[in-house]
Motif scaffolding. Structure first.
Motif, PDB file in Angstrom:
ATOM      1  N   ILE A   1       0.892  -1.189  -0.094  1.00 36.74           N
ATOM      2  CA  ILE A   1       0.019   0.073   0.101  1.00 36.74           C
ATOM      3  C   ILE A   1       0.767   1.246   0.037  1.00 36.74           C
ATOM      4  O   ILE A   1       1.681   1.474   0.875  1.00 36.74           O
ATOM      5  CB  ILE A   1      -0.892   0.271   1.065  1.00 36.74           C
ATOM      6  CG1 ILE A   1      -1.730  -1.133   1.192  1.00 36.74           C
ATOM      7  CG2 ILE A   1      -2.010   1.140   1.287  1.00 36.74           C
ATOM      8  CD1 ILE A   1      -2.672  -1.405   2.348  1.00 36.74           C
ATOM      9  N   ARG A   2       0.632   2.175  -1.020  1.00 36.67           N
ATOM     10  CA  ARG A   2       1.575   3.293  -1.191  1.00 36.67           C
ATOM     11  C   ARG A   2       0.700   4.707  -0.710  1.00 36.67           C
ATOM     12  O   ARG A   2       0.991   5.775  -0.299  1.00 36.67           O
ATOM     13  CB  ARG A   2       2.159   3.415  -2.475  1.00 36.67           C
ATOM     14  CG  ARG A   2       3.186   2.421  -2.644  1.00 36.67           C
ATOM     15  CD  ARG A   2       3.834   2.564  -4.062  1.00 36.67           C
ATOM     16  NE  ARG A   2       4.917   1.436  -4.266  1.00 36.67           N
ATOM     17  CZ  ARG A   2       5.913   1.282  -3.712  1.00 36.67           C
ATOM     18  NH1 ARG A   2       6.421   2.208  -2.846  1.00 36.67           N
ATOM     19  NH2 ARG A   2       6.756   0.264  -4.085  1.00 36.67           N
ATOM     20  N   LYS A   3      -0.840   4.385  -0.857  1.00 33.82           N
ATOM     21  CA  LYS A   3      -1.582   5.481  -0.623  1.00 33.82           C
ATOM     22  C   LYS A   3      -2.750   5.152  -0.006  1.00 33.82           C
ATOM     23  O   LYS A   3      -3.514   4.050  -0.447  1.00 33.82           O
ATOM     24  CB  LYS A   3      -1.937   6.368  -1.801  1.00 33.82           C
ATOM     25  CG  LYS A   3      -2.798   7.537  -1.883  1.00 33.82           C
ATOM     26  CD  LYS A   3      -2.826   8.162  -3.225  1.00 33.82           C
ATOM     27  CE  LYS A   3      -3.573   9.480  -3.100  1.00 33.82           C
ATOM     28  NZ  LYS A   3      -4.923   9.212  -2.777  1.00 33.82           N
ATOM     29  N   ILE A   4      -3.594   5.680   1.110  1.00 34.94           N
ATOM     30  CA  ILE A   4      -4.521   5.256   1.652  1.00 34.94           C
ATOM     31  C   ILE A   4      -5.753   6.213   1.178  1.00 34.94           C
ATOM     32  O   ILE A   4      -5.680   7.489   1.403  1.00 34.94           O
ATOM     33  CB  ILE A   4      -4.508   5.160   3.039  1.00 34.94           C
ATOM     34  CG1 ILE A   4      -3.260   4.168   3.315  1.00 34.94           C
ATOM     35  CG2 ILE A   4      -5.738   4.678   3.578  1.00 34.94           C
ATOM     36  CD1 ILE A   4      -2.961   4.252   4.967  1.00 34.94           C
TER      37      ILE A   4
ATOM     38  N   GLN B   1      -3.724 -12.386   7.162  1.00 37.68           N
ATOM     39  CA  GLN B   1      -3.494 -11.202   6.104  1.00 37.68           C
ATOM     40  C   GLN B   1      -2.104 -10.440   6.377  1.00 37.68           C
ATOM     41  O   GLN B   1      -1.770 -10.604   7.329  1.00 37.68           O
ATOM     42  CB  GLN B   1      -4.528 -10.118   6.378  1.00 37.68           C
ATOM     43  CG  GLN B   1      -6.019 -10.540   5.738  1.00 37.68           C
ATOM     44  CD  GLN B   1      -6.696 -11.043   6.880  1.00 37.68           C
ATOM     45  OE1 GLN B   1      -6.649 -10.683   8.231  1.00 37.68           O
ATOM     46  NE2 GLN B   1      -8.116 -11.798   6.495  1.00 37.68           N
ATOM     47  N   THR B   2      -1.714 -10.002   5.245  1.00 33.01           N
ATOM     48  CA  THR B   2      -0.387  -9.281   5.344  1.00 33.01           C
ATOM     49  C   THR B   2      -0.656  -8.098   4.327  1.00 33.01           C
ATOM     50  O   THR B   2      -0.970  -8.080   3.224  1.00 33.01           O
ATOM     51  CB  THR B   2       0.868 -10.329   4.638  1.00 33.01           C
ATOM     52  OG1 THR B   2       0.919 -11.624   5.496  1.00 33.01           O
ATOM     53  CG2 THR B   2       1.941  -9.592   4.587  1.00 33.01           C
ATOM     54  N   LEU B   3      -0.025  -7.010   5.151  1.00 36.02           N
ATOM     55  CA  LEU B   3      -0.150  -5.841   4.525  1.00 36.02           C
ATOM     56  C   LEU B   3       1.303  -5.222   4.381  1.00 36.02           C
ATOM     57  O   LEU B   3       2.086  -5.088   5.538  1.00 36.02           O
ATOM     58  CB  LEU B   3      -1.107  -4.804   4.963  1.00 36.02           C
ATOM     59  CG  LEU B   3      -2.481  -4.968   5.151  1.00 36.02           C
ATOM     60  CD1 LEU B   3      -3.454  -4.202   5.764  1.00 36.02           C
ATOM     61  CD2 LEU B   3      -3.101  -5.272   3.358  1.00 36.02           C
ATOM     62  N   ARG B   4       1.989  -4.581   3.676  1.00 36.62           N
ATOM     63  CA  ARG B   4       3.050  -3.726   3.628  1.00 36.62           C
ATOM     64  C   ARG B   4       3.034  -2.462   3.128  1.00 36.62           C
ATOM     65  O   ARG B   4       2.281  -2.160   2.008  1.00 36.62           O
ATOM     66  CB  ARG B   4       4.081  -4.452   2.478  1.00 36.62           C
ATOM     67  CG  ARG B   4       4.699  -5.677   3.194  1.00 36.62           C
ATOM     68  CD  ARG B   4       5.734  -6.014   2.161  1.00 36.62           C
ATOM     69  NE  ARG B   4       6.267  -7.303   2.798  1.00 36.62           N
ATOM     70  CZ  ARG B   4       7.598  -7.844   2.038  1.00 36.62           C
ATOM     71  NH1 ARG B   4       8.031  -7.586   1.157  1.00 36.62           N
ATOM     72  NH2 ARG B   4       7.906  -9.117   2.993  1.00 36.62           N
ATOM     73  N   LEU B   5       3.198  -1.618   4.113  1.00 32.93           N
ATOM     74  CA  LEU B   5       2.979  -0.021   3.888  1.00 32.93           C
ATOM     75  C   LEU B   5       4.326   0.692   3.767  1.00 32.93           C
ATOM     76  O   LEU B   5       5.362   0.300   4.482  1.00 32.93           O
ATOM     77  CB  LEU B   5       2.253   0.631   5.019  1.00 32.93           C
ATOM     78  CG  LEU B   5       0.684   0.152   5.456  1.00 32.93           C
ATOM     79  CD1 LEU B   5       0.816  -1.250   5.742  1.00 32.93           C
ATOM     80  CD2 LEU B   5       0.038   1.301   6.169  1.00 32.93           C
ATOM     81  N   SER B   6       4.292   1.376   2.430  1.00 28.64           N
ATOM     82  CA  SER B   6       5.461   2.120   2.066  1.00 28.64           C
ATOM     83  C   SER B   6       5.501   3.326   3.210  1.00 28.64           C
ATOM     84  O   SER B   6       4.342   3.484   3.983  1.00 28.64           O
ATOM     85  CB  SER B   6       5.218   2.992   0.694  1.00 28.64           C
ATOM     86  OG  SER B   6       4.444   3.980   0.927  1.00 28.64           O
ATOM     87  N   LYS B   7       6.652   4.074   3.285  1.00 29.80           N
ATOM     88  CA  LYS B   7       6.798   5.188   4.183  1.00 29.80           C
ATOM     89  C   LYS B   7       5.783   6.059   4.112  1.00 29.80           C
ATOM     90  O   LYS B   7       5.185   6.659   5.234  1.00 29.80           O
ATOM     91  CB  LYS B   7       8.184   5.735   4.078  1.00 29.80           C
ATOM     92  CG  LYS B   7       8.495   6.920   5.031  1.00 29.80           C
ATOM     93  CD  LYS B   7       9.913   7.329   4.785  1.00 29.80           C
ATOM     94  CE  LYS B   7      10.140   8.632   5.758  1.00 29.80           C
ATOM     95  NZ  LYS B   7      11.227   9.409   5.248  1.00 29.80           N
ATOM     96  N   GLU B   8       5.569   6.569   2.775  1.00 26.48           N
ATOM     97  CA  GLU B   8       4.378   7.442   2.560  1.00 26.48           C
ATOM     98  C   GLU B   8       3.031   7.177   3.256  1.00 26.48           C
ATOM     99  O   GLU B   8       2.455   7.960   3.736  1.00 26.48           O
ATOM    100  CB  GLU B   8       4.422   7.744   1.315  1.00 26.48           C
ATOM    101  CG  GLU B   8       5.410   8.421   0.424  1.00 26.48           C
ATOM    102  CD  GLU B   8       6.772   7.455   0.290  1.00 26.48           C
ATOM    103  OE1 GLU B   8       7.705   7.807  -0.073  1.00 26.48           O
ATOM    104  OE2 GLU B   8       6.320   6.077   0.082  1.00 26.48           O
ATOM    105  N   ALA B   9       2.819   5.855   3.058  1.00 25.02           N
ATOM    106  CA  ALA B   9       1.398   5.452   3.642  1.00 25.02           C
ATOM    107  C   ALA B   9       1.463   5.267   4.906  1.00 25.02           C
ATOM    108  O   ALA B   9       0.529   5.693   5.514  1.00 25.02           O
ATOM    109  CB  ALA B   9       1.215   3.872   2.900  1.00 25.02           C
TER     110      ALA B   9
ATOM    111  N   LEU C   1      -1.159   7.386   7.405  1.00 21.31           N
ATOM    112  CA  LEU C   1      -1.931   6.520   8.314  1.00 21.31           C
ATOM    113  C   LEU C   1      -1.770   7.201   9.611  1.00 21.31           C
ATOM    114  O   LEU C   1      -2.689   7.494  10.349  1.00 21.31           O
ATOM    115  CB  LEU C   1      -1.469   5.079   8.449  1.00 21.31           C
ATOM    116  CG  LEU C   1      -2.412   4.258   9.404  1.00 21.31           C
ATOM    117  CD1 LEU C   1      -3.762   3.989   8.938  1.00 21.31           C
ATOM    118  CD2 LEU C   1      -1.621   2.926   9.335  1.00 21.31           C
ATOM    119  N   ALA C   2      -0.385   7.671  10.020  1.00 21.22           N
ATOM    120  CA  ALA C   2      -0.199   8.464  11.250  1.00 21.22           C
ATOM    121  C   ALA C   2      -1.034   9.670  11.353  1.00 21.22           C
ATOM    122  O   ALA C   2      -1.675  10.030  12.259  1.00 21.22           O
ATOM    123  CB  ALA C   2       1.107   8.535  11.387  1.00 21.22           C
TER     124      ALA C   2
END
Length: 74
Positions: free
Chosen positions: A4-7, A54-62, A66-67
């Protein structure tokens, strides 16, 4: 697995009830990039309890997005 790069905000019509389970995180690398990986495992009533579900990988931007969403809405 998903990266995930953008939410984006979703307009969900139903608010389904979810069961509780355990989750964990780790930092993983792929192609020279670091990701925050979040795994959930099957709940106690699943066929194979404790198996990664489930497995999700979040980029630094994502992760940063999220924060900010958490600070704003929770």
């Amino acid at each position: 697995m998903a990266i995930i790069r953008k939410i984006d905000e979703l307009d969900l019509k139903a608010n389904a009830r979810h069961s509780e389970t355990h989750g964990g995180w780790s930092i993983q690398g792929q192609d020279g990039e670091k990701f925050l990986q979040i795994n959930t495992v099957g709940s106690a009533d699943r066929e194979i309890p404790g198996k990664v579900s489930q497995t999700l990988r979040l980029s630094k931007e994502a992760v940063e997005q999220l924060a900010e969403l958490a600070r704003k809405h929770l």
